[in-house]
Design a protein around this motif. Sequence first.
Motif, short mmCIF file in Angstrom:
data_model
loop_
_atom_site.label_atom_id
_atom_site.label_comp_id
_atom_site.label_asym_id
_atom_site.label_seq_id
_atom_site.Cartn_x
_atom_site.Cartn_y
_atom_site.Cartn_z
N CYS A 1 0.86 -1.18 0.00
CA CYS A 1 0.00 0.00 0.00
C CYS A 1 0.90 1.23 0.00
N ALA B 1 -2.48 -1.68 -5.20
CA ALA B 1 -2.72 -2.67 -4.17
C ALA B 1 -1.82 -3.88 -4.37
N SER C 1 -7.19 -0.98 -5.98
CA SER C 1 -6.90 -0.84 -4.55
C SER C 1 -7.70 -1.88 -3.80
#
Length: 293
Positions: free
Chosen positions: A46, A59, A185
């Motif tokens: 992250c 991600a 993400s």
Amino acid sequence: MKKVNKNEETAVGKIAAAKANRKPSLTHKILVTALCALVMFTQTGCRRDGAGDGESARAPRQSSDRQYYSDSSHERENDVQEPQQSEGIRHTVTAGQSLIGLKNIYGISIPAIKKHNQGVSENTSLKIGQKVFIPGSPSVLTARRDAYLKSKKNSGASSTGGDDEIEKLSWPAAGTVISKFSQSSKGIYIKIAPGSSIKAVSTGEIVYSGKMKGYGNLIIVDHLNGLFSIYGLNAKNIVNKGDTVKTGTKVAIGGDKITDGYSKLYFELRTINSKTGEPESIDPLKYLKAEKK
């Protein structure tokens, strides 16, 4: 005085007792190892600078290595067999139960169950009274099952284990979501005050507490029902691997970095994909309670 949830106390007690008596399950070890490897071996993890409003954060890349969950069994119509010398328990199927339900009840992947039970699959209905072998430590599996059934009884939900029965989780921290779950993400970012308390979203066991590239101080909690929660970008982790936590237990101090007077928490949920048997990220906002606590 904080109100004690008797069902949660019972669940925690059963988990603690199971941990004291268990021989670590190979299936559970593989699952946790695979999850940690999946989180660890990413391109960027992250973003430590966090994603702002309207931004999408890169991600962790999902693992394509299926050696951890390979299903080498050959399906036969009416031949359900238990491999010799395998540790586990026999589950007696009740009305409405499926492989997905058993996965949710025991926290064991579908490919692992199929590998130990020839002739069962997602496309074959389980029959009432059918015996299905669940691999793993008997004490741990029993504790998971009892905690699951207790939770369902308390909430008034069906106990068949369907995916639509996942109980809503508490929020990991007080704050505002500034980046939502998406294909790019796999988790969410929550804007928090520096030094905020980061709390476990449900009862479980700490399976990882340490540093990971791209995540900073990271914690992974196994909720013993096939669900894992991940908390990243912590200023300090205050729990250790093997610790048992309850809903709301403080696991970390948030905010490894302060920008414009605030910090960020990276939060992710992962479960086991019923088709591939691999850990996969799911949208936390679908499983967190409507109001932050």
